[in-house]
Design a protein around this motif. Structure first.
Motif, short mmCIF file in Angstrom:
data_model
loop_
_atom_site.label_atom_id
_atom_site.label_comp_id
_atom_site.label_asym_id
_atom_site.label_seq_id
_atom_site.Cartn_x
_atom_site.Cartn_y
_atom_site.Cartn_z
N MET A 21 0.79 -1.02 -0.08
CA MET A 21 0.03 -0.04 0.03
C MET A 21 0.95 1.22 -0.14
N ALA A 22 1.90 1.34 0.58
CA ALA A 22 2.86 2.37 1.01
C ALA A 22 3.43 2.56 -0.48
N VAL A 23 3.99 1.61 -1.16
CA VAL A 23 4.60 1.57 -2.36
C VAL A 23 3.67 2.22 -3.51
N GLU A 24 2.24 1.68 -3.49
CA GLU A 24 1.43 2.24 -4.44
C GLU A 24 1.15 3.75 -4.29
N GLN A 35 7.15 -0.81 -9.46
CA GLN A 35 8.39 -1.98 -9.58
C GLN A 35 9.60 -0.94 -9.12
N ASP A 36 9.85 0.00 -9.61
CA ASP A 36 10.99 0.74 -9.22
C ASP A 36 10.98 1.23 -7.88
N VAL A 37 10.03 1.70 -7.43
CA VAL A 37 9.82 2.27 -6.17
C VAL A 37 10.14 1.19 -5.02
N ILE A 38 9.52 -0.24 -5.17
CA ILE A 38 9.66 -1.02 -4.29
C ILE A 38 11.00 -1.66 -4.01
N LYS A 39 11.99 -1.44 -5.11
CA LYS A 39 13.46 -1.64 -4.89
C LYS A 39 14.03 -0.61 -4.22
N ASP A 40 13.90 0.54 -4.35
CA ASP A 40 14.49 1.38 -3.48
C ASP A 40 13.96 1.40 -2.10
N PHE A 41 12.59 1.23 -2.02
CA PHE A 41 12.00 1.13 -0.63
C PHE A 41 12.54 0.00 0.24
N LEU A 42 12.70 -0.92 -0.23
CA LEU A 42 13.27 -2.27 0.47
C LEU A 42 14.62 -2.12 0.85
N LYS A 43 15.44 -1.15 0.36
CA LYS A 43 16.97 -0.83 0.70
C LYS A 43 17.01 0.29 1.60
N GLY A 47 12.32 1.05 5.09
CA GLY A 47 12.07 -0.26 4.67
C GLY A 47 12.72 -1.19 5.60
N LYS A 48 13.89 -0.97 5.95
CA LYS A 48 14.53 -1.90 6.83
C LYS A 48 13.83 -1.90 8.29
N ALA A 49 13.52 -0.65 8.58
CA ALA A 49 12.74 -0.31 9.99
C ALA A 49 11.54 -1.06 10.21
N LEU A 50 10.83 -1.08 8.90
CA LEU A 50 9.45 -1.72 8.97
C LEU A 50 9.77 -3.29 9.19
N ALA A 66 4.52 6.04 3.77
CA ALA A 66 5.03 6.32 2.74
C ALA A 66 5.61 7.99 2.80
N ASP A 67 5.07 8.59 3.64
CA ASP A 67 5.47 10.04 4.05
C ASP A 67 7.00 9.80 4.77
N MET A 68 7.07 8.93 5.58
CA MET A 68 8.42 8.85 6.21
C MET A 68 9.45 8.35 5.13
N TYR A 69 9.21 7.35 4.17
CA TYR A 69 10.16 7.07 2.89
C TYR A 69 10.48 8.54 2.29
N LEU A 70 9.51 9.31 1.88
CA LEU A 70 9.44 10.27 0.85
C LEU A 70 10.32 11.37 1.69
N GLU A 71 10.37 11.81 2.94
CA GLU A 71 11.22 12.34 3.96
C GLU A 71 12.68 11.83 3.84
N GLU A 72 12.81 10.62 4.10
CA GLU A 72 14.23 10.10 4.03
C GLU A 72 14.78 10.35 2.58
N LYS A 73 14.04 10.02 1.34
CA LYS A 73 14.67 10.23 0.18
C LYS A 73 14.79 11.73 -0.04
N LYS A 74 13.92 12.62 0.57
CA LYS A 74 14.24 14.03 0.43
C LYS A 74 15.45 14.46 1.16
N GLN A 75 15.80 13.90 2.11
CA GLN A 75 16.93 14.29 2.89
C GLN A 75 18.19 13.78 2.35
N LEU A 76 17.90 12.51 1.73
CA LEU A 76 19.31 11.76 1.03
C LEU A 76 19.70 13.01 -0.25
#
Length: 85
Positions: A21-24, A35-43, A47-50, A66-76
Motif C-alpha cells: 500500500m505504501a509503495v502504491e 516496480q522501481d519504487v519497491i526496489k528503492d523502498f526495500l533498501k 523499509g529496513k525499520a519496517l 510513505a511519508d516517512m520514506y519520502l522524507e528520507e529520500k528528500k533528506q538523502l
C-alpha cells in the motif's frame, strides 16, 4: 490483561501488505513505476525499520510509512547536493 502474541506469519503478512500500500501511494505521488519504487523502498532505512518489529513502525498506516520514506529520500537528495558543492 492478556496481551495477544502475533505470529511471525501474521506479522510478515501485515508488513508485506503495508509495503504494498505504501509503495502504491509513493508511486502515485512521485509518478514512478511501482516496480522501481519497491526496489528503492526495500533498501531504504524506512523499509529496513519496517521489518524490524522492535521499531513498531508496522503499527502505523501506509500513508505514514510513505511519508516517512519520502522524507528520507528528500533528506538523502539534500545531503547529496550539499556534498557536490
Amino acid at each position: 490483561m492478556d496481551q495477544e502474541i502475533i505470529s511471525k506469519e501474521k506479522m510478515d503478512y501485515t508488513i508485506d501488505l503495508l509495503i504494498t500500500m505504501a509503495v502504491e501511494e509513493i508511486a502515485e505521488v512521485t509518478g514512478e513505476k511501482s516496480q522501481d519504487v519497491i526496489k528503492d523502498f526495500l533498501k531504504s532505512k524506512t523499509g529496513k525499520a519496517l521489518y524490524d518489529a522492535s521499531t513498531n513502525l508496522w503499527c502505523n498506516g501506509p500513508s505514514y510509512i510513505a511519508d516517512m520514506y519520502l522524507e528520507e529520500k528528500k533528506q538523502l537528495q539534500f545531503s547529496n547536493k550539499k556534498l557536490k558543492w
